[in-house]
Design a protein around this motif. Structure first.
Motif, PDB file in Angstrom:
ATOM      1  N   MET A 266      19.207  27.664  74.372  1.00 46.49           N
ATOM      2  CA  MET A 266      19.944  26.570  73.752  1.00 46.49           C
ATOM      3  C   MET A 266      21.218  27.078  73.141  1.00 46.49           C
ATOM      4  SD  MET A 266      17.243  24.261  71.671  1.00 46.49           S
ATOM      5  CE  MET A 266      18.363  23.553  70.505  1.00 46.49           C
ATOM      6  N   ASP A 267      22.202  26.204  73.065  1.00 50.34           N
ATOM      7  CA  ASP A 267      23.401  26.495  72.306  1.00 50.34           C
ATOM      8  C   ASP A 267      23.087  26.129  70.859  1.00 50.34           C
ATOM      9  OD1 ASP A 267      25.916  26.424  71.052  1.00 50.34           O
ATOM     10  OD2 ASP A 267      26.906  26.009  72.968  1.00 50.34           O
ATOM     11  N   VAL A 268      23.162  27.138  69.957  1.00 47.72           N
ATOM     12  CA  VAL A 268      22.716  26.894  68.575  1.00 47.72           C
ATOM     13  C   VAL A 268      23.655  25.922  67.862  1.00 47.72           C
ATOM     14  CG1 VAL A 268      21.677  29.175  68.424  1.00 47.72           C
ATOM     15  CG2 VAL A 268      23.994  28.823  67.536  1.00 47.72           C
ATOM     16  N   ARG A 269      24.888  25.784  68.341  1.00 54.64           N
ATOM     17  CA  ARG A 269      25.871  24.982  67.615  1.00 54.64           C
ATOM     18  C   ARG A 269      25.708  23.488  67.871  1.00 54.64           C
ATOM     19  NH1 ARG A 269      31.137  27.208  69.983  1.00 54.64           N
ATOM     20  NH2 ARG A 269      29.938  26.505  71.781  1.00 54.64           N
ATOM     21  N   ASN A 270      25.201  23.138  69.044  1.00 54.90           N
ATOM     22  CA  ASN A 270      25.134  21.705  69.335  1.00 54.90           C
ATOM     23  C   ASN A 270      23.835  21.281  70.021  1.00 54.90           C
ATOM     24  OD1 ASN A 270      25.501  22.771  71.857  1.00 54.90           O
ATOM     25  ND2 ASN A 270      27.629  22.094  72.067  1.00 54.90           N
ATOM     26  N   GLY A 271      22.934  22.193  70.226  1.00 54.74           N
ATOM     27  CA  GLY A 271      21.641  21.820  70.786  1.00 54.74           C
ATOM     28  C   GLY A 271      21.627  21.645  72.296  1.00 54.74           C
ATOM     29  N   GLU A 272      22.740  21.959  72.969  1.00 52.12           N
ATOM     30  CA  GLU A 272      22.762  21.828  74.425  1.00 52.12           C
ATOM     31  C   GLU A 272      21.787  22.829  75.043  1.00 52.12           C
ATOM     32  OE1 GLU A 272      26.774  22.261  75.721  1.00 52.12           O
ATOM     33  OE2 GLU A 272      27.319  20.221  75.149  1.00 52.12           O
ATOM     34  N   VAL A 273      20.944  22.328  75.919  1.00 58.61           N
ATOM     35  CA  VAL A 273      19.979  23.197  76.581  1.00 58.61           C
ATOM     36  C   VAL A 273      20.642  23.788  77.818  1.00 58.61           C
ATOM     37  CG1 VAL A 273      17.743  23.312  77.722  1.00 58.61           C
ATOM     38  CG2 VAL A 273      18.051  21.851  75.718  1.00 58.61           C
ATOM     39  N   LEU A 274      20.812  25.090  77.838  1.00 56.75           N
ATOM     40  CA  LEU A 274      21.509  25.745  78.947  1.00 56.75           C
ATOM     41  C   LEU A 274      20.548  26.117  80.064  1.00 56.75           C
ATOM     42  CD1 LEU A 274      23.717  28.059  76.755  1.00 56.75           C
ATOM     43  CD2 LEU A 274      24.481  26.063  78.024  1.00 56.75           C
ATOM     44  N   ALA A 275      19.325  26.388  79.687  1.00 60.83           N
ATOM     45  CA  ALA A 275      18.336  26.734  80.698  1.00 60.83           C
ATOM     46  C   ALA A 275      16.972  26.321  80.176  1.00 60.83           C
ATOM     47  CB  ALA A 275      18.358  28.236  80.984  1.00 60.83           C
ATOM     48  N   MET A 276      16.186  25.811  81.042  1.00 63.36           N
ATOM     49  CA  MET A 276      14.816  25.446  80.679  1.00 63.36           C
ATOM     50  C   MET A 276      13.990  25.737  81.914  1.00 63.36           C
ATOM     51  SD  MET A 276      13.264  21.743  79.685  1.00 63.36           S
ATOM     52  CE  MET A 276      13.959  21.555  78.052  1.00 63.36           C
ATOM     53  N   SER A 277      13.360  26.890  81.903  1.00 63.03           N
ATOM     54  CA  SER A 277      12.666  27.335  83.109  1.00 63.03           C
ATOM     55  C   SER A 277      11.172  27.355  82.883  1.00 63.03           C
ATOM     56  CB  SER A 277      13.130  28.743  83.488  1.00 63.03           C
ATOM     57  OG  SER A 277      14.519  28.731  83.694  1.00 63.03           O
ATOM     58  N   THR A 278      10.486  26.979  83.923  1.00 66.95           N
ATOM     59  CA  THR A 278       9.037  27.019  83.886  1.00 66.95           C
ATOM     60  C   THR A 278       8.562  27.675  85.166  1.00 66.95           C
ATOM     61  OG1 THR A 278       8.768  25.083  82.496  1.00 66.95           O
ATOM     62  CG2 THR A 278       6.964  25.590  83.970  1.00 66.95           C
ATOM     63  N   ASN A 279       7.649  28.580  85.009  1.00 66.54           N
ATOM     64  CA  ASN A 279       7.127  29.299  86.161  1.00 66.54           C
ATOM     65  C   ASN A 279       5.600  29.161  86.175  1.00 66.54           C
ATOM     66  OD1 ASN A 279       8.007  30.838  88.357  1.00 66.54           O
ATOM     67  ND2 ASN A 279       7.133  32.683  87.437  1.00 66.54           N
TER      68      ASN A 279
END
Lengths: 619, 383
Positions: A266-279
């Motif tokens: 996540m981007d700590v400044r605005n909460g944007e999720v840059l990656a969300m991976s599930t394996n």
């Protein structure tokens, strides 16, 4: 003779004139009838002629695309040549299908599906026979067109996912609409239309679908289209830009390797999720044309649950990653000060129970920084005991734990932070022992990796950012991109700094618990916290016999967790990582976290610059 | 009577040029105009192309025109002598078609000859006109009152009518019978006998309906209620009426008929050619075409009236009536006023054998006109 001739001629003349009169009268009657048809009823017949010749059809709007933050297509449309059947244009549907099967073989289940579709739809609505035709198939269909009344070859679009399994859980997938969908929106009856069933495809369905256009076609008696008379373009679905960085996402998934794991960046400044991976993951395009029974069974019976987005739907006890929240709640409640030390002999006795520290010999005297750095259980037992569960739970909620987050995805779980009230409502007393185990993130606590990432981001930024995946819809940037839009956590900077310092020490202090997480990048440091949570109780006896969790069967091994942010001095990225049954967080999770954060920082131009600067010899 | 005319009457074989001069070129011009209308309609029916209908049709018409003039040169008295042999040939052909004809639409009515399909019943109508005219040529008003004198011509009508019914082709049988009736009437049949005959037919109709072929009954049923089966037999009539009606007063314009060009009109180049014309030229165009057809019918009647011998008069009457019946049945049919039957619009509909048969009739009609003043007594001895 002439006289007779004259009389006969007279009779003939009279009769001939009579007959001629009758002929004229008959033609006059026809003329009158013609007047009636062409003038009096002309309008009506003119309308009927138009109805004959004009056929209105809906045109499917192109589905909006999903883009990553750099504009790379993560869910797009590809041209798809397909054969359609308009049932009303053939006298014998069965015979037409038989002829078609001789050109493009149809399996029994396909044929059953086609016949069901024909029954379900109105007879002028084209039904898809076969999609993804090759050039060869198309040519053969066109050549045999006289034997295939009602069959037309048409170009439509199909959904493609260039990143496939990498983004399957975030992007989701589309599937053919069901009867209920069609009842709500007739557009969905059009061939090739798909409806989002999971992930952002489902969440943004209304935006992505668009509105159907209409086209007026001139058709001849057999229904063949002669030309287009009028076209009202529908509204194409809107493109939605996600906060995801698709390249980073691939890298993250790569680092998860073979583990059953999930990671959120996540981007700590605005909460944007840059990656969300599930394996492990799955191929989202399989849903496009219907998943086979065997495939479905394989997915649902897999204990690694490939269809579940573990980042938002996986629940884990947070273990030691919860200790920052305990520390902050202690500071807020003034039940402990940053410098006050607690003595760890290796256990804490409370009532008739003894609570062990992970380190058998104990840590000795520790302040808060030391407690975090060593992840000393006794220190946090003590802080929790002094602070009380309600205050800890309240602080947890402020960090986004056990509360509903604003993440757009469907199927998310809130997680759970216990309170005394909840336990009492269940008909049990709340024991101080429950508070004590909660102090090290065990007990009733159940949290998602996403909420742990949110917690890390909030610690790093001091702002109550919410994780989200939508960056812009069409050209409209969504609110929440700027840090100042997010409210402050309202925690004293001093308190936060103590916790951050502790997290720094975990990674960077030579005696920290996660030296494996230390970044190899010069000039940039990561702060983090490990966690290992047992999935079953370990008895005293087992510990005495030299219990080693890595000797257990996979499903009984502890989960390995890690939360982190970086750069330490100017926080930008937060991450959380859960490796199911990965054993110790420090060993299984920390190296992966380090690799992920290295990639994250390497992709950030500002961080790259810093690394380069720091790498230069000082003049 | 001028000297020239007197000479012509006496001269049984006046010279070729004189005969050519006596051909009604005005009437021929009317036929050419009609064929021109046919060319335009067929050009449109082919989607704006002389192929495959209009060009061929023009060739056939040119051939037919030549044949017409050639027949016009043949002495009417010679034609009268050929009347009964021709009748015999006609009946023989009808028998032949029943034995070995091609079955089309549930009936045996075609014979293949010269690459064309011929309906002997069409030829039969012409032969019947000639035979009846020959028979009544010698009939005085008194003799027409004699029932026994009427028996042979009545049989001459009934034999071909019966054979055509057996094909079965109800429409043509009825037309043939009406044609016979017209000649009887022109020859001086007493009105009350005609009334009696009509009454008898009215009584016979329900009985006859019972013995009709299924397809004939279906055709009549569809006619009575065309909307009952819009995609079956009634489809043709409905689409034809839509084409006519949508033409309106001024029409959609040449080559702009949507019903015809988008193939909603069935058999547009043959039976429904009138509809193609009416859709594109509207009420104005269709009335003009009907006017032209009417003038051609009445022109034939005028030839009959001007003829100075009974044989010629009756032949001209019969041929005009035959043409009229074609026109009337065809137009009434496409308007849905009478049941559909395969009756073409003469000289306009595409079709070779129909064109030749019609032009054959006009040839005989023209011969009547050319030989209108020849001495051709009414007494039996002179024949």
């Amino acid at each position: 003779m002439p006289k007779r001739e004259g009389r006969d001629r007279f009779i003939f003349t009279r009769r001939a004139l009579l007959i001629a009169g009758a002929q004229v009268a008959a033609l006059g009657g026809l003329a009158a009838r013609l007047y009636q048809v062409q003038v009096i009823e002309g309008e009506r017949y003119a309308t009927l002629a138009e109805t004959n010749r004009i056929s209105a059809r809906l045109i499917a709007p192109p589905r909006g695309r999903l883009l990553d933050r750099a504009g790379v297509v993560v869910a797009g449309n590809r041209l798809n040549w397909r054969a359609l059947l308009v049932a009303e244009q053939t006298d014998n549907v069965g015979a037409t299908l038989d002829n078609f099967s001789r050109i493009v073989p149809l399996a029994d289940h396909e044929r059953a599906r086609i016949e069901r579709d024909i029954r379900r739809h109105r007879r002028f609505i084209p039904v898809t026979l076969r999609e993804f035709l090759t050039w060869e198939d198309m040519a053969r269909i066109e050549v045999n067109a006289p034997d295939l009344p009602g069959i037309l070859v048409d170009v439509g679009t199909t959904r493609v996912y260039p990143f496939g399994p990498t983004l399957a859980h975030v992007v989701g997938y589309v599937a053919p609409p069901n009867e209920r969908d069609v009842a709500d929106d007739p557009t969905l009856a059009l061939p090739g239309i798909r409806v989002g069933r999971s992930g952002m495809e489902k969440v943004d369905e209304a935006l992505l679908r668009g509105r159907a256009g209409a086209v007026q076609l001139e058709v001849n008696a057999v229904g063949r289209v002669i030309r287009e008379l009028d076209r009202q373009e529908g509204t194409p679905g809107q493109d939605v830009t996600l906060t995801i960085d698709a390249t980073l996402q691939s890298q993250v998934l790569g680092h998860l390797g073979e583990e059953s794991a999930s990671a959120v960046v996540m981007d700590v400044r605005n909460g944007e999720v840059l990656a969300m991976s599930t394996n492990p993951s799955f191929d989202p395009s399989l849903f496009n044309s219907g998943v086979s029974q065997a495939q479905w069974v394989e997915w649902t019976s897999n204990r690694r649950a490939p269809l579940i987005n573990k980042a938002v739907a996986g629940l884990y006890a947070p273990g030691s990653t919860f200790k920052m929240v305990v520390a902050l709640s202690g500071l807020e409640a003034k039940s402990i000060s940053p410098t006050e030390t607690v003595f760890c002999p290796g256990y804490l006795d409370f009532g008739d129970r003894r609570f062990h520290c992970w380190k058998r010999g104990g840590h000795g005297h520790l302040d808060m920084r030391g407690g975090l750095k060593n992840s000393c259980d006794v220190y946090f037992y003590e802080v929790a005991r002094r602070t009380g569960m309600d205050r800890i739970a309240a602080m947890a909620k402020r960090f986004g734990l056990g509360v509903k987050l604003d993440i757009e995805l469907p199927g998310t779980r809130t997680g759970f932070v216990p309170t005394r009230e909840w336990r009492i409502a269940q008909g049990h007393p709340w024991n101080i022992g429950d508070t004590i185990v909660s102090g090290i993130g065990q007990g009733y606590l159940q949290l998602t990796p996403l909420s742990l990432a949110t917690m890390a981001a909030r610690i790093a930024s001091g702002r109550a950012v919410q994780p989200h995946l939508t960056r812009s819809i069409g050209a409209a940037t969504q609110p929440g991109a700027k840090p100042e839009e997010w409210p402050s956590m309202g925690l004293p900077e001093r308190s936060l700094q103590v916790v951050r310092d502790g997290m720094w020490a975990v990674v960077n202090d030579p005696h920290g618990t996660a030296p494996l997480a230390k970044l190899a990048l010069p000039g940039v440091q990561m702060a983090g916290k490990t966690g290992s949570v047992q999935v079953r109780n370990v008895s005293r006896e087992q510990r005495d016999r030299g219990y080693k969790s890595e000797n257990l069967p996979w499903e009984f091994r502890p989960h390995a967790l890690f939360v982190a942010y970086a750069p330490y001095d100017a926080p930008r990225y937060a991450l959380s990582l859960v490796v199911e049954h990965g054993n110790a967080g420090a060993e299984a999770a920390a190296p992966i976290a380090r690799a992920i954060m290295t990639d994250v920082l390497t992709r950030d131009p500002a961080a790259r610059l810093r690394v380069a600067d720091a790498g230069k010899p000082k003049s | 009577m001028s000297l020239l005319e007197r000479r012509l009457i006496r001269d049984t074989s006046f010279d070729f040029t004189a005969k050519l001069l006596r051909v009604s070129w005005l009437y021929t011009l009317l036929l050419c105009i009609l064929a021109g209308v046919g060319y335009a309609a067929l050009y449109s029916a082919a989607g704006g192309s002389p192929e495959p209908y209009a060009a061929k049709q023009t060739l056939r018409f040119a051939f037919g025109l030549g044949m017409m003039v050639a027949i016009a040169m043949i002495d009417i008295r010679f034609i009268a002598r050929l009347a009964w042999p021709a009748y015999a040939v006609g009946v023989a052909l009808l028998v032949l078609v029943l034995r070995m004809g091609h079955v089309g639409k549930g009936a045996q009515r075609w014979i293949e000859l010269g690459g064309m399909q011929w309906q002997p019943s069409e030829l039969m109508k012409l032969c019947l006109i000639l035979a009846l005219a020959a028979w009544f040529h010698k009939a005085s008003w008194e003799r027409m009152g004699n029932l026994l004198f009427l028996v042979p011509p009545a049989l001459a009508v009934l034999v071909p009518v019966g054979l055509i019914l057996k094909q079965p082709n109800l429409g043509t049988a009825l037309i043939t019978a009406m044609l016979g009736g017209t000649l009887f009437l022109g020859a001086g049949l007493r009105w009350w006998k005609l009334a009696l005959l009509v009454a008898a037919i009215v009584v016979a109709v329900p009985v006859a309906y019972h013995h009709l072929h299924d397809y004939q009954r279906a055709r009549i049923d569809t006619f009575l209620n065309p909307e009952s089966d819009p995609l079956g037999a009634g489809y043709n009539i409905i689409q034809s009426k839509i084409a006519l009606g949508s033409g309106g007063v001024w029409g959609k314009g040449f080559l702009q008929g949507t019903q015809a060009h988008l193939n909603f009109l069935p058999e547009k180049q043959t039976d429904f050619i009138f509809t193609v014309w009416a859709e594109e030229f509207g009420l104005v165009g269709s009335l003009a075409l009907m006017g032209l057809l009417g003038v051609i019918v009445l022109g034939g009647m005028a030839i009959a009236l001007r003829c100075r011998n009974q044989f010629g008069r009756l032949v001209a009457l019969g041929i005009s009536m035959n043409f009229f019946l074609y026109v009337f049945v065809n137009i009434a049919m496409v308007m849905g006023a009478i049941p559909v039957g395969g009756v073409p619009l003469p000289l306009v509909s595409h079709g070779g054998s129909a064109m030749i048969t019609v032009m054959l009739g006009f040839g005989v009609l023209m011969s009547v006109h050319v030989h209108r003043d020849v001495e051709f007594g009414n007494s039996q001895d002179e024949l």
